[in-house]
Structures are given as structure tokens and as C-alpha cells.
Design an enzyme around this catalytic site. Structure first.
Site, PDB file in Angstrom:
ATOM      1  N   ARG A  37      -8.356 137.633  19.781  1.00  0.00           N
ATOM      2  CA  ARG A  37      -8.063 136.308  20.329  1.00  0.00           C
ATOM      3  C   ARG A  37      -8.411 136.214  21.815  1.00  0.00           C
ATOM      4  NH1 ARG A  37      -6.369 133.838  16.082  1.00  0.00           N
ATOM      5  NH2 ARG A  37      -5.289 135.055  14.515  1.00  0.00           N
ATOM      6  N   HIS A  67     -15.772 143.341  13.009  1.00  0.00           N
ATOM      7  CA  HIS A  67     -15.529 141.896  13.046  1.00  0.00           C
ATOM      8  C   HIS A  67     -15.553 141.409  14.492  1.00  0.00           C
ATOM      9  CE1 HIS A  67     -13.998 137.967  12.152  1.00  0.00           C
ATOM     10  NE2 HIS A  67     -13.694 138.253  10.908  1.00  0.00           N
ATOM     11  N   TYR A  70     -12.437 136.159  17.134  1.00  0.00           N
ATOM     12  CA  TYR A  70     -12.301 134.772  16.660  1.00  0.00           C
ATOM     13  C   TYR A  70     -12.678 133.784  17.757  1.00  0.00           C
ATOM     14  CZ  TYR A  70      -9.463 136.623  12.800  1.00  0.00           C
ATOM     15  OH  TYR A  70      -9.007 137.298  11.711  1.00  0.00           O
ATOM     16  N   HIS A 107     -17.659 135.032  12.610  1.00  0.00           N
ATOM     17  CA  HIS A 107     -17.565 133.639  12.186  1.00  0.00           C
ATOM     18  C   HIS A 107     -18.656 132.862  12.925  1.00  0.00           C
ATOM     19  CE1 HIS A 107     -12.984 134.161  11.248  1.00  0.00           C
ATOM     20  NE2 HIS A 107     -13.749 135.004  10.602  1.00  0.00           N
ATOM     21  N   GLU A 142     -20.241 135.213   8.261  1.00  0.00           N
ATOM     22  CA  GLU A 142     -19.158 135.099   7.284  1.00  0.00           C
ATOM     23  C   GLU A 142     -19.110 133.706   6.677  1.00  0.00           C
ATOM     24  OE1 GLU A 142     -15.440 136.776   8.522  1.00  0.00           O
ATOM     25  OE2 GLU A 142     -14.322 135.855   6.864  1.00  0.00           O
ATOM     26  N   ASP A 175     -16.309 135.903   2.022  1.00  0.00           N
ATOM     27  CA  ASP A 175     -14.846 135.985   2.054  1.00  0.00           C
ATOM     28  C   ASP A 175     -14.314 135.184   0.867  1.00  0.00           C
ATOM     29  OD1 ASP A 175     -12.091 135.209   2.653  1.00  0.00           O
ATOM     30  OD2 ASP A 175     -12.425 136.085   4.639  1.00  0.00           O
ATOM     31  N   HIS A 178     -12.060 132.250   1.739  1.00  0.00           N
ATOM     32  CA  HIS A 178     -12.808 131.171   2.391  1.00  0.00           C
ATOM     33  C   HIS A 178     -13.676 130.383   1.404  1.00  0.00           C
ATOM     34  CE1 HIS A 178     -12.657 133.474   6.502  1.00  0.00           C
ATOM     35  NE2 HIS A 178     -11.466 133.193   6.034  1.00  0.00           N
ATOM     36  N   HIS A 210     -15.128 140.123   1.910  1.00  0.00           N
ATOM     37  CA  HIS A 210     -13.730 140.160   2.337  1.00  0.00           C
ATOM     38  C   HIS A 210     -12.934 139.735   1.115  1.00  0.00           C
ATOM     39  CE1 HIS A 210     -14.575 139.481   6.926  1.00  0.00           C
ATOM     40  NE2 HIS A 210     -14.802 140.717   6.544  1.00  0.00           N
ATOM     41  N   ASP A 223      -7.912 128.069   4.868  1.00  0.00           N
ATOM     42  CA  ASP A 223      -8.033 129.429   5.386  1.00  0.00           C
ATOM     43  C   ASP A 223      -6.700 130.089   5.733  1.00  0.00           C
ATOM     44  OD1 ASP A 223      -8.830 131.840   6.397  1.00  0.00           O
ATOM     45  OD2 ASP A 223     -10.014 131.027   8.051  1.00  0.00           O
ATOM     46  N   HIS A 225      -4.806 133.463   4.295  1.00  0.00           N
ATOM     47  CA  HIS A 225      -4.954 134.584   3.357  1.00  0.00           C
ATOM     48  C   HIS A 225      -3.626 134.954   2.703  1.00  0.00           C
ATOM     49  CE1 HIS A 225      -8.643 136.136   5.820  1.00  0.00           C
ATOM     50  NE2 HIS A 225      -8.686 134.842   5.603  1.00  0.00           N
ATOM     51  N   GLU A 255      -8.328 141.710   3.968  1.00  0.00           N
ATOM     52  CA  GLU A 255      -7.775 141.091   5.185  1.00  0.00           C
ATOM     53  C   GLU A 255      -6.511 140.354   4.783  1.00  0.00           C
ATOM     54  OE1 GLU A 255     -11.237 138.548   5.892  1.00  0.00           O
ATOM     55  OE2 GLU A 255     -11.534 139.630   7.767  1.00  0.00           O
TER      56      GLU A 255
HETATM   57 ZN    ZN Z   1      -9.891 133.776   6.923  1.00  0.00          ZN
HETATM   58 FE    FE Z   2     -12.743 137.102   6.350  1.00  0.00          FE
HETATM   59 FE    FE Z   3     -13.376 136.676   9.390  1.00  0.00          FE
END
Ligand code: ZN
Ligand code: FE
Ligand code: FE
Length: 276
Positions: A37, A67, A70, A107, A142, A175, A178, A210, A223, A225, A255
Site C-alpha cells: 500500500r 506481486h 497495489y 494490476h 492480472e 485470478d 476477479h 490466483h 473483488d 476474496h 490469496e
Molecule cells: Zn483481488
Molecule cells: Fe489476485
Molecule cells: Fe492481485
């Protein structure tokens, strides 16, 4: 066969992650290249990376799936912020050279009102710039849930980015949460979704998955999970994914909202599907 793993904390370095992965029955894993983040990256430690590479080989791990943060939005509207995001991407790919041959997933970005076309062009520009160094890493876009102005909520947008980049070394990480949130019904028609992926992008570009259940119903664009079997996808979907002939040879990364014991259980669950 496939490789199974989960997201691990990178705070102890590469070698610690490989050992933790091995302890919970994984033979691949994911990790954030920097604060997910924020933008701060860890101090580099070449000796740690080299030792980790040896263990990966010794224990026959599949490719790792790093990854990106974000916060790295390659198609944000402010040119300065966009340039900063592009420099973060470039630095991440350079850092990945310490553990050559792995995947770097991120992303694609949110166009924040600039429009899909502009967003795609900006993402492609940043990628072209970062890839020109030829670092030994394959970049994966992704598949996204299509929340807000997210790019990558459908396969066509990902293909448009890849077309604009015009390089062979860009792939896709699918994913499951997603795509289901994004309106691809992998619960009732996994074959159909994979056929569509194949016709739009090509299954040879699908490099990693994912594996997440979803807290929300089909096509909700949310989104969130869920643990495997606790959401709208259900265990049967994951059984089909593990057993699908077109999905063999890939790393499958969890994830899900878990600590290590929960991840260990889910990895065992997925492995159980390989011969049932
Ligand atoms: Zn996600
Ligand atoms: Fe993912
Ligand atoms: Fe991701």
C-alpha cells in the site's frame, strides 16, 4: 501437474520465504516486491537471493509469482504520479533480476476517468519502457474484477495492452475471484471461459493463476476474496481448475484470507484434487 503456493510475507527475505513455503507444503509462492500500500522497497540482499535460488532448484519449485504494489497505478491521471508509478515498475523489474526467471504480476491500473483507451496506452507505454532493459523476468497482467475504472476486467483489454506493448515476454495471471466477479462464469462453464481466453489472448499466455473464492455473487465487480469453499465459486470449481488439462504446469497461488496454517490446509486440499 501444477505448483501450489500462497502469498507470503517478504519481511524475512527470499530464503526465509522459500523455507516457509516448503514447511507448509508449497512449491511456489507469491510476495509483494515492496509495501503493497506504499512504495517503499526493502534493502537488496544479493547473498540472500542467491541462497534462495539454490533452494528453489534443490526443492524443484515452480516459478514464483511476485506481486507489484497495489498503489502502482500506471494510468493515473496526474503525469507526475504516473511517471513515479512507471519508475516503480522499472525498479521492481530490476530487483527481480536477483532471482532470475520468475514472474512479476501486477494490476494493470485504474484509468480514473481518462477512458479505457487512454489507460491502455499509458500502461503499455510504461511497460515498454520498463521492459526495454531485458531483465530476466516475465511480466504478468492480472485479470481484474472491473471495480471502478479498473483496466483488465475483460480479456480484450489485457490483449489490447499486450498488442500495444508488442513483445512476446508479457503474459497473464488469471485470478479466479476477479474473473468470476468480472462476469466470466468459471463455476458453470470453465471450458467456455478458457475457450474465450484462448481465442482472445491465447492459453499459451496464461502463465499463472490466483486461486481465490469470492465473497460476492457472479458479475458483482467487487473483488473480495474468500477461503476456498467459503464463497460463490465453491470447491467443485477448484477441483475442475486443478484437474483441467489446459491448466497444467502453472503455479497456483492462494490469496485467501488465511494465516499460514490455513494456507497449509488449502494447499493440501488443492493437492488432493490432483488425483481424485
Ligand atoms: Zn483481488
Ligand atoms: Fe489476485
Ligand atoms: Fe492481485
Amino acid at each position: 501437474m501444477q505448483y501450489f503456493g500462497c502469498h507470503l510475507s517478504a519481511s524475512g527475505g527470499y530464503r526465509a520465504m522459500v523455507k516457509t513455503a516448503r514447511e507448509i507444503g508449497a512449491d511456489t509462492f507469491a510476495f509483494f516486491t515492496r509495501n503493497p500500500r506504499g512504495s517503499k522497497a526493502k534493502q537488496e540482499n544479493p547473498a540472500d537471493a542467491a541462497e534462495a535460488m539454490e533452494l528453489l532448484q534443490q526443492w524443484q519449485f515452480g516459478k514464483l509469482v511476485a506481486h507489484g504494489a497495489y498503489t502502482m497505478n500506471l494510468c493515473t491521471a496526474d503525469p507526475e504520479a504516473r511517471a513515479f508509478a512507471a519508475s516503480v515498475l522499472e525498479d521492481d523489474l530490476r530487483r527481480m533480476a536477483a532471482i532470475p526467471g520468475q514472474y512479476y504480476n501486477f494490476h494493470p491500473g485504474s484509468h480514473v476517468g481518462q477512458g479505457t483507451e487512454t489507460g491502455i496506452a499509458q500502461i503499455a507505454d510504461a511497460l515498454k519502457n520498463a521492459l526495454r532493459h531485458g531483465y530476466p523476468v516475465t511480466v504478468l497482467l492480472e485479470t481484474m474484477a472491473g471495480k471502478g475504472s479498473e483496466i483488465g476486467g475483460n480479456f480484450r483489454e489485457l490483449q489490447a495492452i499486450m498488442d500495444a506493448v508488442g513483445r512476446a515476454d508479457v503474459g497473464v495471471c488469471l485470478d479466479t475471484c476477479h474473473v468470476y466477479d468480472g462476469g466470466y462464469d468459471i463455476v458453470n462453464d470453465l471450458d467456455g471461459v478458457l475457450a474465450e481466453f484462448d481465442s482472445v489472448i491465447g492459453l499459451d499466455k496464461l502463465k499463472a493463476l490466483h486461486v481465490n473464492d469470492s465473497k460476492n455473487p457472479f458479475s458483482s465487480h467487487k473483488d473480495r476474496h474468500a477461503c476456498l469453499g467459503d464463497g460463490s465459486l465453491g470447491l467443485e470449481t477448484f477441483r475442475k481448475i486443478v484437474q483441467h488439462p489446459a491448466l497444467q504446469g502453472r503455479p497456483l497461488i492462494l490469496e485467501t484470507p488465511n494465516e499460514l496454517p490455513g494456507y497449509a490446509k488449502e494447499i493440501q486440499l488443492l493437492r488432493g484434487f490432483t488425483n481424485s
